[in-house]
Motif scaffolding. Structure first.
Motif, mmCIF file in Angstrom:
data_model
loop_
_atom_site.group_PDB
_atom_site.id
_atom_site.type_symbol
_atom_site.label_atom_id
_atom_site.label_comp_id
_atom_site.label_asym_id
_atom_site.label_seq_id
_atom_site.Cartn_x
_atom_site.Cartn_y
_atom_site.Cartn_z
ATOM 1 N N MET A 83 2.458 2.935 9.651
ATOM 2 C CA MET A 83 2.509 3.946 8.592
ATOM 3 C C MET A 83 3.090 3.363 7.301
ATOM 4 S SD MET A 83 0.959 6.312 9.992
ATOM 5 C CE MET A 83 1.065 7.503 8.703
ATOM 6 N N VAL A 84 4.110 2.512 7.413
ATOM 7 C CA VAL A 84 4.685 1.872 6.224
ATOM 8 C C VAL A 84 3.651 0.978 5.555
ATOM 9 C CG1 VAL A 84 6.387 0.164 5.470
ATOM 10 C CG2 VAL A 84 7.080 2.018 6.977
ATOM 11 N N VAL A 97 2.180 1.213 1.746
ATOM 12 C CA VAL A 97 2.236 0.109 0.776
ATOM 13 C C VAL A 97 0.849 -0.205 0.248
ATOM 14 C CG1 VAL A 97 2.693 -2.370 0.561
ATOM 15 C CG2 VAL A 97 4.351 -0.899 1.707
ATOM 16 N N ILE A 98 -0.126 -0.240 1.125
ATOM 17 C CA ILE A 98 -1.496 -0.531 0.697
ATOM 18 C C ILE A 98 -2.020 0.582 -0.203
ATOM 19 C CG2 ILE A 98 -3.878 -0.740 1.536
ATOM 20 C CD1 ILE A 98 -2.697 -2.227 3.977
ATOM 21 N N ALA A 99 -1.715 1.828 0.146
ATOM 22 C CA ALA A 99 -2.193 2.951 -0.669
ATOM 23 C C ALA A 99 -1.547 2.945 -2.055
ATOM 24 C CB ALA A 99 -1.906 4.268 0.042
ATOM 25 N N TYR A 105 -7.682 2.152 -8.025
ATOM 26 C CA TYR A 105 -8.962 2.829 -7.929
ATOM 27 C C TYR A 105 -9.645 2.791 -9.279
ATOM 28 C CZ TYR A 105 -6.999 4.441 -3.563
ATOM 29 O OH TYR A 105 -6.440 4.484 -2.310
ATOM 30 N N ILE A 106 -10.750 2.134 -9.370
ATOM 31 C CA ILE A 106 -11.509 2.006 -10.611
ATOM 32 C C ILE A 106 -12.716 2.930 -10.518
ATOM 33 C CG2 ILE A 106 -12.812 0.434 -12.080
ATOM 34 C CD1 ILE A 106 -11.104 -1.824 -10.848
ATOM 35 N N PRO A 107 -12.797 3.894 -11.434
ATOM 36 C CA PRO A 107 -13.947 4.802 -11.385
ATOM 37 C C PRO A 107 -15.229 4.055 -11.698
ATOM 38 C CG PRO A 107 -12.640 5.218 -13.345
ATOM 39 C CD PRO A 107 -11.886 4.202 -12.541
#
Length: 81
Positions: A62-63, A67-69, A74-76
């Motif tokens: 979960m950690v 961290v990854i999130a 996020y590039i539109p």
């Protein structure tokens, strides 16, 4: 259903070991060398360690997802408009 040798190798093995005698039927052979309480205690300790490792693994997963999130960018795309 017949009991006995089915092929040549089985027949040879039956002939070889037909007259073998085993002398391990004394009282010492039938008693356990480890007490049941010690064995159950060791199994309990092992299962506790495994449960703790699984809980730590889940927390670390979960950690790492967090961290990854947080570090993701996020590039539109042009197609979204």
């Amino acid at each position: 259903m017949a009991v006995g040798a089915r092929d040549y190798i089985d027949k040879l093995l039956v002939e070889k070991y037909a007259q073998e005698k085993v002398d391990n039927h004394d009282a010492d052979a039938l008693s356990s060398k480890v007490s049941a309480d010690d064995m159950l205690s060791a199994m309990e300790i092992s299962s506790d360690h495994f449960k703790n490792m699984m809980a730590i693994n889940q927390k670390l997963t979960m950690v790492c997802y967090g961290v990854i999130a947080k570090s993701a960018r996020y590039i539109p795309s042009d197609d979204a408009a």
